[in-house]
Scaffold this motif. Structure first.
Motif: not given
Length: 629
Positions: A223-230
């Motif tokens: 979840f937080y890795e996806a936030q980083l990509v965004t």
């Protein structure tokens, strides 16, 4: 707060989350600054003064009127009634604050940066770009916004807190919990809103506030890795730094320190590129925590000292308090207890100045930890009880449970095991009420320790086994290792040495596989004691030596001293008197470096006894007394 009976301080400094996105103006001698009432509007019409506004100066009598041109000193609270709008500007109009009808604000500190607390209602803020080193706005105990060159507002109403950004960006740190499986993880994470990308966000903070729930840590990481990509796609350096920081925080909270450190260092690199000194200090403090956990205390202390220097240079009281707490933790782990206590007390004084009750409670708990370690259990108990009162005041039930657990542990150290058991049972009841099964497991572990001290070994073993079953159900391998170790401890007290050694070895294997040096150290110490009872002196000596090496490696001077004293006792039991004397001299040096006079006196007595024995007849005397049990 301390959550762990085996590790004196669990100083997870997650209050050091990114608190701002500021580009610092050119440094100059700070000018005396303050705030002044610029405009008063009643139903849209400008007036020179107005009744009904409550102005409460620090330590003074509240006034019920306000006038145009009035100075607002630091520490003043302003409550605005219906139909009125009050506009307040800082010196040089670097910041403009608009208090709308029904709003309330406290002006905490004004200098090269400004710190205010939004107490409720709708308040607007406008900060001139490049004019301030930082601008912090606290909203309750859980939210803190920091900005630079921004226009935004905070609207707190009926449990909702909404941030709206109309120019620039706003960094928001939020303090609460993640639920991973059935494990509650206390964290402070960062969000970024901006006029361009995400202009508004609404929170519903609670005393026990869960940001998100995940089945396991892998899901949380994703979840937080996806936030980083965004964030990377947005191109906002502030958002990228915040996302990197959040990824690092989640990795820290699962014990993945080596994975967390590169993410934190990348976040730090961004703050250097943007010349954002406020955030440099925040990230450095968290980097220091990771470095300490990775066994690099010198690097950790250097990072923390740099963070403190930045905060003091900027006049960032909040950042200074967080960094001082980090320094105290490192000093504690190095056995520099008096220095640690001083650092924690300095941090508490700053949190008190900021009226940050949650921070005060945390610092009081740290002060209590240090006081206990020095031997001042009564002082430690007082500090922990004061922290409990603050946590009850702000309604933090999970924090209250943790503090009741701490208090129960101190009662045990004072020999008041029945009082301690009652306090831990109260903590257990709250943990069960909240459904915090990981806390429940740890409470059971500590109940077992107290019951074991009271001689109720069968009850203690039952508690340890319940705790072990919970940890296994949660998939918490570290907890499983600690609980297995305690099962072995109880089995040893029942005289089941073979079963005890088997349990201890199982626990040690888990702890070593996880890199849990604290758990492994304790396990080795207990294993050595059981081996000693069995007359396996050579095996016990090896266990104690491994424990001493681990303590030295991690900078845990208190456990290093304890392990050295057990080595000396073992050597004396084997009549290896010169070796025992040399080991006691090493333990004495450690105790002197930690400034623990009671331990120095005790070790001196052991040395005297041992020298007498060495000079006596060949008939062996009893082993030295005074070693810790």
């Amino acid at each position: 707060m301390r959550r762990n009976l085996c590790s004196p301080v669990l100083a997870l400094l997650f209050a050091c989350a990114l608190a701002g996105w500021s580009i610092v103006a050119a440094t100059a001698a700070p000018e005396p600054r303050g705030h002044t009432v610029k405009q008063i509007l009643r139903d849209g019409q400008q007036v020179a003064s107005a009744d009904g506004v409550t102005v409460t100066p620090p330590g003074g009598k509240p006034e019920t009127a306000i006038r145009e041109g009035e100075s607002i000193v630091d520490g003043t609270r302003v409550d605005v009634p219906a139909h009125l709008i009050v506009v307040i500007v800082s010196t040089g109009a670097k910041s403009t604050i608009t208090l709308n009808p029904g709003s309330s604000l406290t002006f905490i500190s004004t200098g090269s940066g400004e710190y205010v607390s939004s107490n409720g209602g709708h308040v607007g803020f406008s900060i001139v770009p490049g004019s301030l080193d930082f601008f912090h706005v606290q909203s309750g105990e859980s939210l803190n916004a920091s900005v630079h060159g921004t226009e935004f507002s905070i609207d707190a109403d009926q449990g909702n807190v909404t941030f709206d950004c109309t120019r620039g960006e706003v960094g928001i740190q939020k303090t609460g919990y993640l639920l991973v499986g059935e494990k509650s993880i206390d964290v402070t994470l960062s969000d970024v809103i901006s006029a361009v990308h995400v202009p508004s966000v609404t929170y519903q903070p609670q005393p026990t506030w869960y940001f998100a729930k995940f089945a396991n840590f892998a899901e949380a990481d994703a979840f937080y890795e996806a936030q980083l990509v965004t964030a990377q796609h947005s191109g906002s350096q502030a958002a990228i730094a915040a996302a990197l920081f959040n990824v690092g925080i989640v990795e820290l909270r699962q014990g993945s320190y080596a994975k967390a450190l590169p993410h934190l260092q990348q976040a730090y690199a961004i703050t250097q590129a943007t010349r954002d000194r406020v955030d440099q200090g925040r990230v450095l403090t968290t980097i220091a925590f990771a470095q300490g956990k990775l066994g690099n205390p010198a690097d950790a202390l250097d990072s923390s000292n740099r963070a403190v220097a930045i905060a003091r240079d900027l006049g960032d009281v909040f950042g200074e308090s967080v960094s001082l707490n980090g320094i105290g933790t490192i000093e504690y782990d190095q056995g520099r207890l008096a220095d640690a206590l001083q650092s924690f007390r300095q941090a508490f004084a700053l949190e008190h100045e900021l009226k940050d009750l949650g921070g005060e409670a945390y610092d009081l708990a740290q002060i209590g930890n240090a006081e206990q370690a020095i031997g001042g259990f009564s002082d430690g108990l007082t500090s922990e009880q004061e922290a409990l009162a603050v946590l009850q005041q702000i309604g933090d039930r999970q924090g209250e449970a943790q503090m009741r657990l701490n208090i129960g542990i101190i009662y045990g150290e004072l020999g008041r095991n029945a009082d301690g058991l009652q306090s831990v049972q109260e903590a257990l009841a709250i943990s069960r009420e909240l459904g915090a099964r990981d806390d429940e497991a740890w409470d059971l572990n500590n109940m077992g320790r107290l019951e074991q001290a009271m001689g109720n070994v069968a009850d203690a073993l039952a508690d340890y086994q319940q705790s072990l079953a919970l940890y296994q159900a949660l998939g918490d391998r570290m907890g499983e290792g600690r609980a297995t170790m305690n099962v072995g401890r109880a089995e040893a007290d029942q005289g089941r040495s073979a079963d005890a050694l088997q349990s201890l070895q199982q626990g040690l294997a888990i702890e070593r596989s996880l890199g849990d040096t604290v758990g492994a150290l304790r396990d080795l110490m207990i294993t050595g004691e059981v081996e000693n009872r069995q007359g396996q002196f050579s095996s016990a000596l090896q266990s104690f030596r491994q424990a001493a090496a681990l303590a030295h490696q991690t900078g845990d001077r208190g456990d290093e001293e304890a392990a050295l004293r057990r080595i000396a006792l073992n050597q004396a039991e084997q009549h290896l008197y010169p070796d025992a004397l040399a080991t006691l001299q090493q333990a004495l040096t450690v105790a002197q470096q930690m400034d623990k006079p009671d331990d120095v006196t005790s070790i001196d007595a052991d040395i005297a006894t041992l020298r007498t024995r060495m000079n006596s007849s060949s008939t062996p005397s009893p082993a030295p007394t005074g070693t810790p049990s």
